[in-house]
Design a protein around this motif. Structure first.
Motif, short mmCIF file in Angstrom:
data_model
loop_
_atom_site.label_atom_id
_atom_site.label_comp_id
_atom_site.label_asym_id
_atom_site.label_seq_id
_atom_site.Cartn_x
_atom_site.Cartn_y
_atom_site.Cartn_z
N PHE A 172 -3.74 6.77 -3.42
CA PHE A 172 -3.09 5.57 -2.63
C PHE A 172 -2.88 4.46 -4.02
O PHE A 172 -4.12 4.86 -4.75
CB PHE A 172 -4.12 4.97 -1.91
CG PHE A 172 -4.65 5.69 -0.53
CD1 PHE A 172 -3.81 5.58 0.36
CD2 PHE A 172 -5.78 6.76 -0.45
CE1 PHE A 172 -3.84 6.49 1.66
CE2 PHE A 172 -6.14 7.32 0.94
CZ PHE A 172 -5.24 7.27 1.57
N GLY A 231 0.69 -1.10 0.02
CA GLY A 231 -0.06 0.00 0.17
C GLY A 231 0.86 1.16 -0.17
O GLY A 231 1.83 1.40 1.02
N GLY A 279 0.84 5.47 -0.21
CA GLY A 279 -0.24 6.82 -0.14
C GLY A 279 0.58 7.89 0.19
O GLY A 279 1.55 8.10 0.75
N ILE A 325 1.65 9.21 6.60
CA ILE A 325 0.70 8.77 5.47
C ILE A 325 1.13 7.33 4.74
O ILE A 325 0.54 6.50 4.71
CB ILE A 325 -0.09 9.59 4.62
CG1 ILE A 325 -1.15 9.26 3.93
CG2 ILE A 325 1.07 9.97 3.48
CD1 ILE A 325 -2.38 8.89 4.79
N ARG A 349 1.52 4.52 7.45
CA ARG A 349 0.28 3.89 7.71
C ARG A 349 -0.55 3.30 6.83
O ARG A 349 -1.40 2.36 6.83
CB ARG A 349 -0.67 5.19 8.18
CG ARG A 349 -0.29 5.79 9.61
CD ARG A 349 -0.57 7.08 9.80
NE ARG A 349 -2.13 7.16 9.37
CZ ARG A 349 -2.76 8.79 9.20
NH1 ARG A 349 -1.80 9.70 9.13
NH2 ARG A 349 -3.91 8.75 9.01
N SER A 350 -0.04 3.55 5.39
CA SER A 350 -0.98 3.04 4.26
C SER A 350 -0.50 1.60 4.27
O SER A 350 -1.10 0.83 4.05
CB SER A 350 -0.50 3.82 2.83
OG SER A 350 -1.15 5.20 2.90
N GLN A 351 0.84 1.51 4.46
CA GLN A 351 1.47 0.20 4.28
C GLN A 351 0.96 -0.70 5.15
O GLN A 351 0.61 -2.03 5.18
CB GLN A 351 3.07 0.31 4.33
CG GLN A 351 3.85 -1.14 4.04
CD GLN A 351 3.39 -1.78 3.13
OE1 GLN A 351 3.58 -1.57 1.87
NE2 GLN A 351 2.69 -2.81 3.06
N PHE A 409 -9.51 -1.28 3.00
CA PHE A 409 -8.44 -0.36 3.34
C PHE A 409 -8.87 0.93 3.79
O PHE A 409 -8.43 1.52 4.55
CB PHE A 409 -7.61 -0.45 1.98
CG PHE A 409 -6.64 0.64 1.87
CD1 PHE A 409 -5.40 0.44 2.46
CD2 PHE A 409 -6.71 1.66 1.54
CE1 PHE A 409 -4.30 1.40 2.59
CE2 PHE A 409 -5.58 2.78 1.29
CZ PHE A 409 -4.53 2.30 1.93
N MET A 442 -8.02 2.82 6.93
CA MET A 442 -7.63 4.34 7.44
C MET A 442 -8.60 5.20 7.72
O MET A 442 -8.38 6.28 7.95
CB MET A 442 -7.15 4.50 5.81
CG MET A 442 -6.00 3.88 5.24
SD MET A 442 -4.50 4.18 5.75
CE MET A 442 -4.16 5.66 5.71
N ASP A 480 -2.52 14.09 7.56
CA ASP A 480 -1.69 12.97 6.80
C ASP A 480 -0.34 12.80 7.28
O ASP A 480 0.52 12.32 6.36
CB ASP A 480 -1.64 13.62 5.33
CG ASP A 480 -0.81 14.78 5.41
OD1 ASP A 480 -0.58 15.38 6.32
OD2 ASP A 480 -0.64 15.38 4.29
#
Length: 293
Positions: free
Chosen positions: A62, A3, A5, A129, A132-134, A86, A90, A126
């Motif tokens: 993303f 992921g 972002g 970000i 956190r996306s991963q 996802f 988030m 953010d």
């Protein structure tokens, strides 16, 4: 699944480029939007974003990338579920969002755009970000039985482990059976065994060691095994004391028909290994003479 972002400012350009990379890109997720193309959706984003003039990077972008194998198995329903999970991880459920899938490349991936500005006019925080996306993608992969980043990394480590073992095995065979007299012969014999020995040049344009290319991998000698540093190879192939002294004095050496600069650190290591080998040979000869008597 990976992921990625980030926050972006140019919503329309980014969304339009991503969407139009593949003709008739399939939308797999949509929330609080009615537009049918990037231009219309960008305008809907802007209506909400107009409540917050301070936030410049007001769209979240993303990319969700399952492994090649997982991507081949995921149908439209599962791609939608992957995106929904996802978004939930988030905490972006109550925001305008659009996601579409790209299948034009071998590696399937999902592009997701979320309005960073909520209906209350507040901007989504953010900070970190990317990380956190991963982490969110990792949790979704685990929930859906997909391959996680950690599993991919482990598979790569196992593969590299096998490659390292094969390179070292070839190295030992070349040293013990073909007995190269210098680096040129060593490089030639290794190439005959499908291992490419690559001189490693540092920023000061000086030779600092060897790298080994094999089966699509390229590794430092010391990363293959500690016995495969350039200094240890010099020790094994029997560098002469005079050659070693010349390298230390001039900090140059002949390699593949060229005179190359040698880093001071490498020159010192080669000298130390060669001296060690000379002492060992002298001791061995002394012991041998004693036994004959």
């Amino acid at each position: 699944m990976i992921g990625l972002g980030k926050s972006i400012a140019h919503t329309g350009a980014s969304m339009g480029y991503g969407w139009n990379q593949e003709k008739d890109a399939k939308v797999v997720y949509r929330e609080h939007l009615s537009g049918e193309n990037p231009k219309e959706i960008t305008q809907e984003f802007k209506v909400v974003q107009s409540q917050n003039h301070k936030c410049k990077k007001n769209t979240l972008s993303f990319v969700l990338s399952p492994t090649v194998e997982d991507g081949k198995e995921l149908n439209e329903k599962e791609l939608k579920e992957t995106t929904e999970r996802f978004v939930k991880e988030m905490k972006l459920q109550e925001r305008q969002a659009i996601a579409f899938v790209h299948r034009n490349k071998k590696h399937l991936h999902i592009h997701l755009y979320v309005n960073r500005i909520g209906f209350d006019g507040k901007a989504y925080k953010d900070n970190f970000i990317g990380k956190r996306s991963q982490q969110a993608a990792e949790r979704v992969a685990w929930q859906m039985g997909l391959t996680t980043v950690r599993e991919v990394q482990q598979q790569k480590l196992e593969k590299v482990k096998e490659v390292r073992a094969e390179i070292r095995q070839i190295h030992e065979k070349v040293i013990s059976e073909m007995r190269p007299k210098d680096f040129d012969h060593y490089i030639k014999y290794m190439k005959e065994k499908d291992v490419q020995v690559i001189p490693s040049i540092n920023k000061s344009n000086r030779l600092q060691g060897f790298r080994f290319g094999y089966k699509g991998h390229e590794l430092k000698g010391s990363d293959v095994h500690r016995s495969m540093s350039m200094a240890r190879i010099a020790e094994r192939i029997g560098f002469g004391k005079q050659v070693s002294q010349n390298i230390t004095k001039d900090q140059t050496m002949k390699l593949l028909g060229n005179t190359v600069q040698v880093s001071p650190n490498l020159a010192a290591k080669i000298a130390a290994k060669v001296v060690k080998q000379v002492i060992k040979r002298t001791i061995d000869k002394g012991i041998g003479v004693g036994i004959e008597i």
